[in-house]
Design a protein around this motif. Structure first.
Motif, PDB file in Angstrom:
ATOM      1  N   UNK A  12      -3.759 -20.160  -5.212  1.00 42.74           N
ATOM      2  CA  UNK A  12      -4.124 -21.540  -4.900  1.00 42.74           C
ATOM      3  C   UNK A  12      -5.645 -21.682  -4.807  1.00 42.74           C
ATOM      4  N   UNK A  13      -6.280 -20.707  -4.131  1.00 35.57           N
ATOM      5  CA  UNK A  13      -7.736 -20.740  -4.000  1.00 35.57           C
ATOM      6  C   UNK A  13      -8.422 -20.667  -5.368  1.00 35.57           C
ATOM      7  N   UNK A  14      -7.896 -19.795  -6.247  1.00 33.58           N
ATOM      8  CA  UNK A  14      -8.527 -19.680  -7.563  1.00 33.58           C
ATOM      9  C   UNK A  14      -8.276 -20.928  -8.413  1.00 33.58           C
ATOM     10  N   UNK A  15      -7.144 -21.553  -8.264  1.00 31.95           N
ATOM     11  CA  UNK A  15      -6.875 -22.802  -8.998  1.00 31.95           C
ATOM     12  C   UNK A  15      -7.817 -23.912  -8.562  1.00 31.95           C
ATOM     13  N   UNK A  16      -8.143 -23.915  -7.257  1.00 34.77           N
ATOM     14  CA  UNK A  16      -9.026 -24.951  -6.717  1.00 34.77           C
ATOM     15  C   UNK A  16     -10.492 -24.650  -6.982  1.00 34.77           C
TER      16      UNK A  16
END
Length: 70
Positions: A12-16
């Motif tokens: 999720x962090x990398x997608x954001x």
């Protein structure tokens, strides 16, 4: 196979567009840090302690005497 909560959070962090904590891991995480030592003479002798002791040339130290009938 199910994903862990931590892995879901990292994705999720990398997608954001935020920093993925997995990228900060040391390269030594994936190495095997156990010591590899060759066997000592004692270890080698103990390994063959209870086996038949034969040399590569076939001479195992045994001999045979035949008694001829008189």
């Amino acid at each position: 196979m199910a994903k862990s909560k931590a892995k879901k959070l990292r994705e999720k962090l990398s997608r954001e567009g935020k920093m993925n904590p997995e990228a900060k891991r040391s390269p030594f995480v994936f190495t095997d840090m156990r010591n590899r030592v060759t066997k000592t003479k004692k270890d080698h002798l103990y390994q063959f302690k209870h086996r038949n002791h034969q040399t590569p040339d076939g001479n195992d130290g045994s001999f045979y005497f035949s008694q001829a009938a008189r």
